[in-house]
Motif scaffolding. Structure first.
Motif, PDB file in Angstrom:
ATOM      1  N   LEU A  52       0.822  -1.203   0.000  1.00 49.58           N
ATOM      2  CA  LEU A  52       0.000   0.000   0.000  1.00 49.58           C
ATOM      3  C   LEU A  52       0.861   1.260   0.000  1.00 49.58           C
ATOM      4  CD1 LEU A  52      -2.769  -1.097   2.556  1.00 49.58           C
ATOM      5  CD2 LEU A  52      -2.791  -1.290   0.060  1.00 49.58           C
ATOM      6  N   GLY A  53       0.204   2.394  -0.243  1.00 46.89           N
ATOM      7  CA  GLY A  53       0.885   3.667  -0.365  1.00 46.89           C
ATOM      8  C   GLY A  53       1.759   4.025   0.813  1.00 46.89           C
ATOM      9  N   ASP A 103       2.168   1.503  -6.076  1.00 52.20           N
ATOM     10  CA  ASP A 103       1.381   1.135  -4.894  1.00 52.20           C
ATOM     11  C   ASP A 103       0.179   0.274  -5.282  1.00 52.20           C
ATOM     12  OD1 ASP A 103       0.300   3.450  -6.158  1.00 52.20           O
ATOM     13  OD2 ASP A 103      -0.916   3.876  -4.394  1.00 52.20           O
ATOM     14  N   ALA A 104      -0.242  -0.574  -4.343  1.00 53.19           N
ATOM     15  CA  ALA A 104      -1.363  -1.495  -4.553  1.00 53.19           C
ATOM     16  C   ALA A 104      -2.617  -0.983  -3.848  1.00 53.19           C
ATOM     17  CB  ALA A 104      -0.989  -2.883  -4.043  1.00 53.19           C
ATOM     18  N   LEU A 105      -3.679  -1.789  -3.917  1.00 57.62           N
ATOM     19  CA  LEU A 105      -4.965  -1.447  -3.301  1.00 57.62           C
ATOM     20  C   LEU A 105      -5.326  -2.480  -2.228  1.00 57.62           C
ATOM     21  CD1 LEU A 105      -6.800  -0.564  -6.593  1.00 57.62           C
ATOM     22  CD2 LEU A 105      -6.620   0.996  -4.653  1.00 57.62           C
ATOM     23  N   PRO A 106      -5.972  -2.051  -1.156  1.00 56.15           N
ATOM     24  CA  PRO A 106      -6.347  -2.998  -0.101  1.00 56.15           C
ATOM     25  C   PRO A 106      -7.511  -3.891  -0.530  1.00 56.15           C
ATOM     26  CG  PRO A 106      -7.237  -0.822   0.387  1.00 56.15           C
ATOM     27  CD  PRO A 106      -6.367  -0.670  -0.831  1.00 56.15           C
ATOM     28  N   GLU A 165      -0.139   6.887  -4.977  1.00 59.78           N
ATOM     29  CA  GLU A 165      -1.128   7.567  -5.818  1.00 59.78           C
ATOM     30  C   GLU A 165      -2.539   7.284  -5.335  1.00 59.78           C
ATOM     31  OE1 GLU A 165      -4.110   8.275  -8.783  1.00 59.78           O
ATOM     32  OE2 GLU A 165      -3.501   6.265  -8.155  1.00 59.78           O
ATOM     33  N   GLU A 166      -2.773   6.053  -4.890  1.00 62.35           N
ATOM     34  CA  GLU A 166      -4.115   5.647  -4.471  1.00 62.35           C
ATOM     35  C   GLU A 166      -4.519   6.227  -3.116  1.00 62.35           C
ATOM     36  OE1 GLU A 166      -6.054   4.205  -6.403  1.00 62.35           O
ATOM     37  OE2 GLU A 166      -4.916   2.983  -7.811  1.00 62.35           O
ATOM     38  N   SER A 167      -3.561   6.504  -2.270  1.00 60.55           N
ATOM     39  CA  SER A 167      -3.908   6.855  -0.885  1.00 60.55           C
ATOM     40  C   SER A 167      -2.858   7.755  -0.268  1.00 60.55           C
ATOM     41  CB  SER A 167      -4.046   5.580  -0.043  1.00 60.55           C
ATOM     42  OG  SER A 167      -2.870   4.783  -0.172  1.00 60.55           O
ATOM     43  N   GLY A 168      -2.851   9.007  -0.674  1.00 61.19           N
ATOM     44  CA  GLY A 168      -1.910   9.941  -0.083  1.00 61.19           C
ATOM     45  C   GLY A 168      -1.366  10.970  -1.045  1.00 61.19           C
ATOM     46  N   GLY A 169      -1.374  10.663  -2.354  1.00 57.49           N
ATOM     47  CA  GLY A 169      -0.973  11.649  -3.350  1.00 57.49           C
ATOM     48  C   GLY A 169       0.480  12.066  -3.252  1.00 57.49           C
TER      49      GLY A 169
END
Length: 478
Positions: A52-53, A103-106, A165-169
């Protein structure tokens, strides 16, 4: 006769230029073809270790090692993020940048098979294909580096490793810290279920938490002593919902009540609502956020509570650049789409059986290149911030079975096998050829910069997150 000779000279000159262009293209594409197995292996390694991010330590290291092995100088931990990096190959000349995500996704753990098969219960997965994203960018950079060396060309390649990118930018903090300063153009891509290179724009977005503080009391015995934080949340939501009638129709307002009290017979002394708002125009978005903040303050005043407003995130929309997009579309069109082998066709057929959509595109559409256009998509990306700092262009290639939606197990499955790897290498070739065109034709960079300045107008880039610290603990479980 003179005109005939001049005409023949012109034809010969064009043929010579075309021949050189074809030679350069062939060098780059052959280089990437020869390294397909190498980069497919790297993409699979990241896919097998989804992170994850801000936690992408293994994933970023895979890409860093590839870049170091190819002669890039790598600076790690940039902009206060341990998993961010800048890899540079400096031979002077124009500076071409590439964005790498990883980054991946939960909750999207999935094997590379055409049916639902969880590898780790509750685990993460590459449902947006960022294992391919970062790897293709590194492959592009390495191919361009080899081309620069082989042809004694003056140019500088920068690969930006951008976390979360997915969680935090992550790109927001890199843009805010000037990491992209001095770059002439930035190239990126994204996995998709189709092949397209367009001048794209999207929504800007701001998100935050509104934390209300009141006074507890027994809801039956002494309600007069209580000041309900939940009342404040509900009052705020009511005002914002009324506001929907008085904003542009392009606006998007989303919210959840993330905390509303602990027991119905206790007046809540704390309640929280989270908001996320979107709009294509950054000025309009800021105005909406100010109005929502006033609604929160009014709700607190009316309920005898206090409110703390915590800005969580803010992303600019994409600033399109047609000059760059047309170059990228040309290269994608020259390369063409994807051909599946029989095993991949069978995989795709099984995947499509799991779709809950009536309009499923034919598998053969992976061969197609979408017509060029200027388009808008209503989601958001931190690439937007980069596009407000330097001329930026992107494309999508069919790394997923046609008809696949992003952030699904079907996307994860394709991202870990040959269909994903084929789309990844098509993206790598398109990006590398586009970088080559910009290096050989400085007028393209000049024209792209001119268009960038015209589109920016009076807007001055200032990160929407202000001086907020990087949320490195965003995905850390307490």
């Amino acid at each position: 006769m003179k005109q005939l000779l001049l005409g023949l000279f012109g034809v010969m000159f064009c043929l010579q230029v075309w021949g050189q262009e074809t030679s350069h293209d062939a060098f780059i594409t052959k280089n990437l073809d020869a390294n397909t197995e190498r980069f497919s292996k790297a993409a699979r390694e990241i896919w097998e270790n989804p992170e994850l991010g801000f936690l992408e330590f293994t994933s970023s290291q895979v890409l860093i090692e590839e870049l170091k092995a190819s002669g890039f100088n790598v600076e790690t931990g940039v902009a206060g993020m341990p998993t961010a990096f800048v890899a540079t190959y400096d031979k002077g000349g124009p500076v071409i940048g590439f964005l790498a995500e990883y980054d991946a996704l939960p909750g999207l753990s999935q094997d590379a098979v055409p049916y639902r098969s969880v590898i780790v219960e509750g685990g993460s997965g590459h449902g947006c294909g960022h294992n391919l994203f970062g790897t293709a960018v590194v492959a592009s950079g390495v191919a361009l580096k080899e081309w620069i060396d082989a042809n004694n060309i003056q140019a500088t390649i920068k690969i930006f490793g951008t976390p979360a990118e997915e969680s935090g930018g992550g790109k927001v903090y890199m843009a805010r810290d000037g990491i992209f300063n001095g770059v002439d153009a930035v190239i990126n891509w994204h996995p998709s279920d189709r092949n397209a290179a367009n001048a794209s724009s999207c929504n800007a977005v701001i998100g935050g938490r509104f934390k209300f503080h009141g006074e507890t009391a027994h809801a039956a015995a002494s309600p007069q002593r209580g000041r309900s934080a939940l009342d404040a949340v509900e009052a705020m939501n009511m005002m914002v919902n009324m506001m929907r009638e008085h904003v542009d129709q392009e606006s998007r307002i989303h919210y959840i009540i993330s905390s509303g009290g602990l027991a119905p017979n206790v007046v809540p002394d704390f309640a929280e609502v989270q908001y996320m708002i979107r709009h294509p125009d950054i000025t309009e978005l800021k105005d909406m956020w100010d109005r929502i903040g006033k609604a929160a303050e009014g709700a607190a005043m009316g309920t005898g509570t206090k409110v703390d407003i915590e800005l969580a995130s803010g992303l600019y929309g994409l600033l399109p650049n047609e000059t760059l997009a047309k170059v990228m579309h040309k290269n994608l069109s020259l390369l063409g789409g994807l051909e599946y082998n029989q095993e991949e066709i069978e995989f795709a057929r099984e995947i499509q059986k799991t779709f809950n959509s009536k309009n499923i595109p034919p598998i053969e559409s992976a061969k197609n290149i979408e017509p060029y256009r200027v388009n808008f998509f209503p989601a958001s990306t931190d690439v937007g911030d980069v596009s407000y700092v330097v001329p930026t262009v992107g494309l999508g290639t069919a790394t997923w079975v046609p008809g696949t939606a992003a952030h699904t197990w079907q996307a994860v499955a394709a991202d870990g096998m040959s269909i994903g790897f084929k789309g990844m290498m098509l993206a790598a070739k398109t990006m590398a050829l586009t970088g080559k065109d910009l290096i050989l034709n400085p007028l393209l960079i000049k024209e792209a910069t001119k268009e960038f300045n015209e589109r920016m107008g009076d807007v001055k880039y200032e990160a929407l997150v202000g001086d907020k610290q990087v949320p490195l603990d965003y995905n850390v479980k307490n």
